[in-house]
Design an enzyme around this catalytic site. Sequence first.
Site: not given
Length: 276
Positions: A69, A106
């Site tokens: 990520k 997210d």
Amino acid sequence: MSGKLRLAGVIGHPILHSKSPRLHGHWLKRYGIDGHYIPMDVAPDDLARTIELLPRLGFAGINVTLPHKEAVMALCDEITPRAKAVGAVNTVIFQEDGSVLGDNTDGYGFMANLYAGAPSWRADMGPAVVLGAGGAARGVVAALLDAGAPHIILSNRTVERATALQSEFGTRVVVSAWDDVGDAIKGANLLVNTTSLGMDGQPALPVSLDHLGSETLVTDIVYAPLKTQLLIDAAARGCAVVDGLGMLLHQAAPGFEAWFGQKPIVDDELRDAVLS
Ligand code: ATR
């Protein structure tokens, strides 16, 4: 929609336990889209080559999970402000002009889950208490500040990590000692657990709920088990509670829309498909 086969997927290392293929697979079937969503185990050394190769193979984009990520950011031509704020990318879009766009959904998923699960709740109604100071907490803090939380009380076992996040996000974040967080919960608009405590196989969250009032919305980003002890105890005190599975489902929606051209809905049918 054209009849062209559309491809997307998720890269991680390992990738076996990702729920994303089931989630996107459900939406593809539901909307009758001629497409595939493929899990791919990509070792760190192969990351750059993979990002170069996938668009050439016809991929519209990918989700990115651990451990890539952060590393994938250097391989993107453009990064959205919300991904920059978190310092991590979970959604990549291979754009028509050949450029690579990195996004992070997210925080969007976290907020969308709360708004769907507690429709009368708003982030600006009062302070939020966030437990934990890891990567997940960073995303949650950024999203809550962006959504108008007046301030955030951050508490973590290792206080230095909470202080580090505080210095990153500024004066709307205040640090509370881990041992005292039970007091800080009093009157909160939101209580969020971002630690791994309460997950299957992990110890329970050692935070006293004696001062938790029924006005506080309580959520856990852990979703195995779906109803953590924190959520069970909070519900018993009269609090509205929202489980963490919805965050996973909602964070997937922007990527699906970008790659497959259809805005998907998050509902019980999707939850059941992901849990089955
Ligand atoms: P993530 O990116 O998922 O947030 P992480 O960076 O490993 O993962 O963070 C895990 C969080 O759970 C941290 O806040 C961690 O606290 P520390 O910073 O003190 O390690 C918290 N955590 C994990 N196990 C814990 C435990 N036994 N007691 C208290 N907090 C714990």
